[in-house]
Design a protein around this motif. Structure first.
Motif, PDB file in Angstrom:
ATOM      1  N   ILE A  27       0.856  -1.180   0.000  1.00 28.53           N
ATOM      2  CA  ILE A  27       0.000   0.000   0.000  1.00 28.53           C
ATOM      3  C   ILE A  27       0.895   1.234   0.000  1.00 28.53           C
ATOM      4  CG2 ILE A  27      -1.744   1.283   1.288  1.00 28.53           C
ATOM      5  CD1 ILE A  27      -2.598  -1.442   2.493  1.00 28.53           C
ATOM      6  N   GLY A  28       0.559   2.202  -0.809  1.00 27.44           N
ATOM      7  CA  GLY A  28       1.324   3.443  -0.837  1.00 27.44           C
ATOM      8  C   GLY A  28       0.473   4.571  -1.365  1.00 27.44           C
ATOM      9  N   TYR A  29       0.790   5.774  -0.956  1.00 28.25           N
ATOM     10  CA  TYR A  29       0.006   6.930  -1.366  1.00 28.25           C
ATOM     11  C   TYR A  29       0.465   7.467  -2.725  1.00 28.25           C
ATOM     12  CZ  TYR A  29      -2.345  11.408  -1.291  1.00 28.25           C
ATOM     13  OH  TYR A  29      -3.116  12.482  -1.625  1.00 28.25           O
ATOM     14  N   TYR A  30       1.762   7.661  -2.869  1.00 24.80           N
ATOM     15  CA  TYR A  30       2.293   8.214  -4.117  1.00 24.80           C
ATOM     16  C   TYR A  30       2.532   7.075  -5.102  1.00 24.80           C
ATOM     17  CZ  TYR A  30       2.877  12.341  -1.270  1.00 24.80           C
ATOM     18  OH  TYR A  30       2.643  13.398  -0.447  1.00 24.80           O
ATOM     19  N   SER A  34       5.478   4.291  -4.714  1.00 23.55           N
ATOM     20  CA  SER A  34       5.085   2.993  -4.166  1.00 23.55           C
ATOM     21  C   SER A  34       5.385   1.868  -5.143  1.00 23.55           C
ATOM     22  CB  SER A  34       3.611   2.993  -3.749  1.00 23.55           C
ATOM     23  OG  SER A  34       2.763   3.149  -4.847  1.00 23.55           O
ATOM     24  N   VAL A  35       5.248   2.127  -6.430  1.00 20.60           N
ATOM     25  CA  VAL A  35       5.590   1.117  -7.438  1.00 20.60           C
ATOM     26  C   VAL A  35       7.088   0.841  -7.413  1.00 20.60           C
ATOM     27  CG1 VAL A  35       5.732   0.745  -9.932  1.00 20.60           C
ATOM     28  CG2 VAL A  35       3.599   1.510  -8.918  1.00 20.60           C
ATOM     29  N   ARG A  36       7.898   1.896  -7.326  1.00 20.72           N
ATOM     30  CA  ARG A  36       9.356   1.745  -7.263  1.00 20.72           C
ATOM     31  C   ARG A  36       9.787   0.937  -6.050  1.00 20.72           C
ATOM     32  NH1 ARG A  36       9.958   6.584  -9.517  1.00 20.72           N
ATOM     33  NH2 ARG A  36       9.730   7.729  -7.585  1.00 20.72           N
ATOM     34  N   VAL A  37       9.097   1.100  -4.943  1.00 19.23           N
ATOM     35  CA  VAL A  37       9.439   0.400  -3.704  1.00 19.23           C
ATOM     36  C   VAL A  37       8.955  -1.046  -3.728  1.00 19.23           C
ATOM     37  CG1 VAL A  37       8.911   0.305  -1.236  1.00 19.23           C
ATOM     38  CG2 VAL A  37       9.536   2.483  -2.281  1.00 19.23           C
TER      39      VAL A  37
END
Length: 162
Positions: A27-30, A34-37
């Motif tokens: 889950i990520g906001y940006y 978040s895709v990179r992580v």
């Protein structure tokens, strides 16, 4: 909406006897960050397909994978959700889950009308369909070896001057 999609994901895993692994859920906001992580973490764990909660995240994943030299769908399958108009024009065209927009609009009108007239309503569930395009394929035979993104900035060592 996010909670409903998350619950549907968990229910589908259970229905087909698949493992629920919280390490596979990100889950990520940006979106881009978040895709990179999350993509490198998932690939290191041997994940061969990723289902995104929104097409925008899936499109960002296509870009991240291209930058890392990950071939879609040969190395990794990507699926979005919403069937936004742009998804059939991505490279490769994005497999996605479509909601009937006309039914969605009718349900929105019904809900708004009930609220305006102080009529209590419950939840409404719409059926979704899979739109299979070119971003999904068979499970790869070999595990993927991750590369650094092509557009990443290399670290440059500075020389000390006397």
């Amino acid at each position: 909406i996010m909670q409903a999609r998350y619950n549907a994901y968990l229910n589908s895993l259970e229905k087909y006897g698949l493992e629920v692994n919280s390490d596979y859920i990100g889950i990520g906001y940006y979106v881009a960050e978040s895709v990179r992580v999350h993509i490198p973490k998932l690939i290191e764990q041997g994940v061969t397909a990723i289902l995104f909660s929104h097409d925008a995240r899936a499109v960002a994943a296509l870009t991240e994978c291209r930058d890392r030299g990950i071939r879609i769908p040969q190395d990794l399958s990507i699926i979005g959700f919403d069937d936004l108009p742009m998804t059939e024009y991505t490279d490769p065209a994005l497999t996605t889950i479509r909601q009937d927009r006309l039914s969605l609009g009718k349900c929105g009108y019904y809900a708004m009308n009930c609220l305006l007239n102080k009529v209590p309503i419950g939840s409404i569930t719409l059926r979704a369909t899979l739109v299979e395009r070119q971003s999904t394929g068979p499970v790869p035979e070999k595990p993927l070896i991750l590369k650094a993104p092509k557009n990443s900035t290399p670290k440059i060592k500075s020389k000390k001057t006397k």
